[in-house]
Design a protein around this motif. Structure first.
Motif, PDB file in Angstrom:
ATOM      1  N   SER A  14       0.864  -1.586  -0.037  1.00 11.99           N
ATOM      2  CA  SER A  14       0.090   0.202  -0.081  1.00 11.99           C
ATOM      3  C   SER A  14       0.871   1.587   0.345  1.00 11.99           C
ATOM      4  O   SER A  14       1.545   1.677   0.199  1.00 11.99           O
ATOM      5  CB  SER A  14      -1.131   0.276   0.965  1.00 11.99           C
ATOM      6  N   TYR A 182       3.203  -2.723   1.988  1.00  9.46           N
ATOM      7  CA  TYR A 182       2.395  -2.278   1.114  1.00  9.46           C
ATOM      8  C   TYR A 182       2.372  -1.367   1.206  1.00  9.46           C
ATOM      9  O   TYR A 182       2.039  -0.207  -0.363  1.00  9.46           O
ATOM     10  CB  TYR A 182       1.380  -1.778   1.974  1.00  9.46           C
ATOM     11  N   VAL A 183       3.331  -0.302   1.481  1.00  5.69           N
ATOM     12  CA  VAL A 183       3.815   1.447   1.493  1.00  5.69           C
ATOM     13  C   VAL A 183       4.662   1.065  -0.397  1.00  5.69           C
ATOM     14  O   VAL A 183       4.039   2.443  -1.536  1.00  5.69           O
ATOM     15  CB  VAL A 183       4.574   1.821   2.284  1.00  5.69           C
ATOM     16  N   GLY A 184       5.198   0.462  -0.619  1.00  6.48           N
ATOM     17  CA  GLY A 184       6.454   0.429  -1.250  1.00  6.48           C
ATOM     18  C   GLY A 184       5.470  -0.409  -2.328  1.00  6.48           C
ATOM     19  O   GLY A 184       5.378   0.534  -4.072  1.00  6.48           O
ATOM     20  N   LEU A 185       4.475  -0.821  -2.322  1.00  4.86           N
ATOM     21  CA  LEU A 185       3.516  -1.493  -3.276  1.00  4.86           C
ATOM     22  C   LEU A 185       2.985  -0.307  -3.713  1.00  4.86           C
ATOM     23  O   LEU A 185       1.930  -0.142  -5.103  1.00  4.86           O
ATOM     24  CB  LEU A 185       2.913  -2.559  -2.879  1.00  4.86           C
ATOM     25  N   PHE A 186       2.036   0.146  -3.341  1.00  2.63           N
ATOM     26  CA  PHE A 186       0.795   0.769  -3.329  1.00  2.63           C
ATOM     27  C   PHE A 186       1.074   2.246  -3.812  1.00  2.63           C
ATOM     28  O   PHE A 186       0.980   3.439  -5.102  1.00  2.63           O
ATOM     29  CB  PHE A 186      -0.588   0.677  -2.480  1.00  2.63           C
ATOM     30  N   ALA A 219      11.701  -3.967   2.284  1.00  2.24           N
ATOM     31  CA  ALA A 219      10.531  -4.550   3.287  1.00  2.24           C
ATOM     32  C   ALA A 219      10.525  -6.093   2.891  1.00  2.24           C
ATOM     33  O   ALA A 219      10.136  -6.669   3.682  1.00  2.24           O
ATOM     34  CB  ALA A 219       9.421  -3.978   3.147  1.00  2.24           C
ATOM     35  N   ALA A 220      10.411  -5.675   1.675  1.00  2.00           N
ATOM     36  CA  ALA A 220      10.036  -7.484   0.805  1.00  2.00           C
ATOM     37  C   ALA A 220      10.974  -8.385   1.268  1.00  2.00           C
ATOM     38  O   ALA A 220      10.836  -9.240   1.917  1.00  2.00           O
ATOM     39  CB  ALA A 220       9.731  -7.225  -0.226  1.00  2.00           C
ATOM     40  N   VAL A 221      12.244  -8.193   1.166  1.00  5.77           N
ATOM     41  CA  VAL A 221      13.657  -8.900   1.833  1.00  5.77           C
ATOM     42  C   VAL A 221      13.509  -9.331   3.352  1.00  5.77           C
ATOM     43  O   VAL A 221      13.634 -10.512   3.430  1.00  5.77           O
ATOM     44  CB  VAL A 221      14.976  -8.235   0.981  1.00  5.77           C
ATOM     45  N   LEU A 222      13.392  -8.227   4.115  1.00  2.43           N
ATOM     46  CA  LEU A 222      13.753  -8.269   5.349  1.00  2.43           C
ATOM     47  C   LEU A 222      12.200  -9.641   5.895  1.00  2.43           C
ATOM     48  O   LEU A 222      12.258 -10.111   6.715  1.00  2.43           O
ATOM     49  CB  LEU A 222      13.460  -7.230   6.108  1.00  2.43           C
ATOM     50  N   SER A 223      10.899  -8.984   5.241  1.00  4.62           N
ATOM     51  CA  SER A 223       9.946  -9.191   5.898  1.00  4.62           C
ATOM     52  C   SER A 223       9.232 -11.456   5.302  1.00  4.62           C
ATOM     53  O   SER A 223       9.431 -11.895   6.994  1.00  4.62           O
ATOM     54  CB  SER A 223       8.291  -9.317   4.355  1.00  4.62           C
ATOM     55  N   LEU A 224      11.478 -11.738   4.627  1.00  2.00           N
ATOM     56  CA  LEU A 224      10.923 -13.101   4.347  1.00  2.00           C
ATOM     57  C   LEU A 224      11.707 -13.972   5.648  1.00  2.00           C
ATOM     58  O   LEU A 224      12.051 -14.961   5.749  1.00  2.00           O
ATOM     59  CB  LEU A 224      12.073 -13.096   2.875  1.00  2.00           C
ATOM     60  N   GLY A 225      12.881 -13.146   5.953  1.00  2.00           N
ATOM     61  CA  GLY A 225      13.801 -13.661   6.992  1.00  2.00           C
ATOM     62  C   GLY A 225      12.325 -13.381   8.678  1.00  2.00           C
ATOM     63  O   GLY A 225      12.811 -14.037   8.969  1.00  2.00           O
ATOM     64  N   PHE A 226      12.130 -12.423   8.390  1.00  2.00           N
ATOM     65  CA  PHE A 226      10.834 -12.188   9.226  1.00  2.00           C
ATOM     66  C   PHE A 226       9.729 -13.491   9.766  1.00  2.00           C
ATOM     67  O   PHE A 226       9.761 -14.077  10.305  1.00  2.00           O
ATOM     68  CB  PHE A 226      10.068 -10.581   9.890  1.00  2.00           C
ATOM     69  N   GLN A 227       9.808 -13.612   8.203  1.00  2.00           N
ATOM     70  CA  GLN A 227       8.871 -14.980   8.249  1.00  2.00           C
ATOM     71  C   GLN A 227       9.718 -15.995   8.617  1.00  2.00           C
ATOM     72  O   GLN A 227       8.974 -16.702   9.421  1.00  2.00           O
ATOM     73  CB  GLN A 227       8.336 -15.719   6.872  1.00  2.00           C
ATOM     74  N   GLY A 228      10.621 -16.356   8.123  1.00  2.00           N
ATOM     75  CA  GLY A 228      10.967 -17.277   8.369  1.00  2.00           C
ATOM     76  C   GLY A 228      11.748 -17.629  10.376  1.00  2.00           C
ATOM     77  O   GLY A 228      11.271 -18.511  11.075  1.00  2.00           O
ATOM     78  N   VAL A 438      -4.163  -1.059   8.936  1.00  4.19           N
ATOM     79  CA  VAL A 438      -4.872  -1.812   9.847  1.00  4.19           C
ATOM     80  C   VAL A 438      -4.801  -2.963   8.865  1.00  4.19           C
ATOM     81  O   VAL A 438      -5.161  -4.112   9.370  1.00  4.19           O
ATOM     82  CB  VAL A 438      -6.073  -1.408   9.968  1.00  4.19           C
ATOM     83  N   ALA A 439      -4.860  -2.821   7.783  1.00  4.25           N
ATOM     84  CA  ALA A 439      -4.474  -4.417   7.410  1.00  4.25           C
ATOM     85  C   ALA A 439      -3.489  -5.407   7.524  1.00  4.25           C
ATOM     86  O   ALA A 439      -3.581  -6.267   7.095  1.00  4.25           O
ATOM     87  CB  ALA A 439      -5.054  -3.684   5.416  1.00  4.25           C
ATOM     88  N   ALA A 440      -2.155  -4.818   7.413  1.00  5.30           N
ATOM     89  CA  ALA A 440      -1.036  -5.490   7.661  1.00  5.30           C
ATOM     90  C   ALA A 440      -1.617  -6.226   8.853  1.00  5.30           C
ATOM     91  O   ALA A 440      -0.854  -7.425   9.239  1.00  5.30           O
ATOM     92  CB  ALA A 440      -0.062  -5.170   8.058  1.00  5.30           C
TER      93      ALA A 440
END
Length: 564
Positions: A14, A182-186, A219-228, A438-440
């Motif tokens: 977003s 989301y900020v980067g995407l939207f 954020a996409a890269v970091l979110s992969l690590g946080f997901q792990g 909120v959506a996150a």
């Protein structure tokens, strides 16, 4: 402590506020520095959004519906196998058995059979209480953790304790990364699409758009690590562990990140190319970004997927086109002239269609996920949706105000209307950021659809004696009307044809005396009783009386946990 990822892979098998020429950043400062109380209200509002999001961050998704041995069961001999049944297909991440002395043994041998995980226990289990600690990832890419307890011989005087509490630093980091993504995407990918295709006069905001695009990429890269980290239950200090990144990549969210990385890279290319190459790259980036969100998440496992996944794609694309156009539009309006009027004209004609498609897709997804109106008020997912809907109501009101009050005077060159329009766009942007925050939070809240599916799952128990064995299911496994069914076999797993089967249920702790229900033989060979009502939740004692012959009656008994 993680299992081999190869084994898991085998399973699928977003603005202007004053004079022309004022930079966009100063427009934002003027709009908020003048009004300190208003700025304080916004800060308090955003803090409240953060608290609401984090308050929902301890929910799970796929649910455990049964285990063998049953949770809390006491068995005479060490079990030859352990099993966990879930409300939807899962993949194991971590399996441990905490022994009575507190030592933990990793369980690496298992077999997946759709929703059932069968585990081979270690040899030589002694008497006392054992804790089976499990961590799995559901089909929508979200990890779920829990534990079941069973005792061999008799419960230990001091049972071992297994911690499965949520790691809040990891959860907060994961939420922040999702918001930044989301900020980067939207704002980033959507903004570049708007600059290249819709609002050429808005290129003054290209530097900011490029910056948020790079933010989304990081954020996409970091979110992969946080997901792990979240998948394996590892603290933030383990972020540099290679196994953690492999775990994040092995979930369905890993595919989403890969496609998003491609989308962000295309957007970066589009930010430096203004001709055909830039337009083509921005369009491809927009389509890839929208498609990435449909690859994982709640909608990825919702049925029918042929409808929900395209709905997520349309929802993401229309949000990006609308939200991404806000900053370029503000810059074009601030610049004024023919470019500003052309931008306003294009935006005012396009947005009604985008909002209509966005609302239609969002309504469809809400109906699929909520299912029952009461779930809006009784579940964390519904609470998040209500907050989002309230914010969207304010946002749509601003859109209508801009479209029908400010746009025409601003297009005629009215400076007062232009200033009010830019300020309104800034407020829209702030509300959009709150909506994305909120959506996150939905990353941590199971939809009512999943909760209803889990509630409808049967509670099952397996009883084995030297004279007969029975596989008993209570459907659904919660208080209220239930259907009892049983498969009766000989101890050597050969068919057994009893003359009569009777279910006997009691709950001594609640003072409920035995209730007898005679079963009827069905065409598929199961014995069923349908006129059964369990008035309350808790631990029920289930006995099955098997009349093998006129002279032999076999009684098998076990306890089962019934959900509210």
């Amino acid at each position: 402590m993680s299992l081999r990822f190869e084994e898991r892979r085998k399973r699928s098998g977003s603005v202007k506020a004053g004079a022309i020429g004022v930079p966009a950043a100063s427009v934002v400062r003027r709009a908020f520095v003048r009004d300190h109380p208003g700025r304080a209200c916004i800060q308090v509002f955003l803090a409240g959004i953060l608290w609401c999001c984090l308050a929902a961050a301890a929910m799970a998704h796929a649910s455990l519906t049964g285990s063998v041995p049953a949770d809390g069961a006491v068995v005479d001999t060490p079990p030859q196998s352990l099993s966990l049944s879930f409300s939807e297909p899962v993949s194991p991440l971590v399996l441990r058995l905490v022994l009575p002395d507190g030592q933990a043994r990793t369980l690496g041998t298992f077999v997946l059979r759709d929703r059932v995980l069968e585990i081979v226990p270690p040899d030589g289990l002694g008497a006392g209480t054992h804790v089976l600690v499990w961590r799995v990832v559901s089909e929508d890419g979200h990890p779920v953790a829990g534990s079941t307890v069973f005792s061999i011989g008799a419960p230990s005087s001091a049972p071992p304790v297994a911690e499965t509490a949520a790691d809040w630093p990891v959860r907060i980091a994961l939420w922040l990364a999702r918001v930044a993504l989301y900020v980067g995407l939207f704002f980033g990918i959507g903004g570049l699409f708007s600059v290249r295709w819709l609002i050429p006069g808005g290129a003054d905001g290209l530097r900011v758009i490029r910056g948020v695009t790079l933010l989304g990429l990081a954020a996409a890269v970091l979110s992969l690590g946080f997901q792990g980290l979240d998948a394996l239950g590892v603290p933030l200090s383990g972020l540099m562990d290679r196994t953690v990144w492999q775990a994040g990549l092995a979930t369905r969210f890993g595919l989403t990140v890969i496609v998003l990385l491609a989308a962000f890279c295309l957007a970066v290319v589009a930010s430096f190319r203004a001709a055909f190459a830039g337009r083509a790259a921005s369009l491809a980036s927009l389509l890839a970004g929208g498609g990435a969100l449909a690859l994982s998440g709640h909608a990825s496992s919702a049925a029918p997927q042929w409808l929900t996944q395209p709905a997520v794609f349309v929802h993401a694309i229309t949000i990006a086109v609308w939200i991404g156009a806000l900053l370029p539009l503000a810059c074009a309006v601030r610049r004024g002239g023919d470019a500003g009027r052309q931008a306003l004209d294009r935006f005012s004609r396009l947005i009604p269609a985008c909002v209509a498609a966005l609302a239609l897709a969002g309504l469809l997804l809400a109906v699929v996920q909520i299912q029952a109106f009461g779930a809006l008020f009784s579940t964390a997912y519904g609470a998040v949706l209500l907050v989002k809907m309230a914010l969207l109501a304010v946002l749509f009101s601003l859109v209508a105000l801009n479209r029908w009050v400010f746009t025409r005077p601003a297009a005629r060159g009215d400076r007062g209307a232009t200033r009010r329009l830019v300020r309104s766009i800034i407020v829209e942007t702030m509300i959009v950021l709150a909506v994305l925050a909120v959506a996150a939070a939905w990353r941590f809240t199971p939809p009512p659809r999943a909760l209803a599916l889990a509630a409808a799952q049967p509670a099952s128990i397996h009883i084995h004696s030297d004279k007969a064995m029975a596989e008993i299911a209570l459907t659904p496994g919660r208080a209220g009307p239930v259907r009892l069914s049983a498969v009766i076999l000989s101890p050597d797993f050969t068919p057994l044809s009893p003359k009569e089967v009777t279910f006997v249920l009691s709950n001594p702790e609640a003072g409920i005396e035995p209730m007898r229900r005679r079963a009827a033989l069905q065409g598929d060979g199961t014995w069923q009783a349908t006129d059964v009502i369990l008035p309350l939740a808790g631990r029920w004692r289930v006995r099955i009386d098997i009349l093998v012959s006129d002279f032999e009656l076999v009684r098998l008994q076990e306890t089962v946990e019934i959900a509210p």
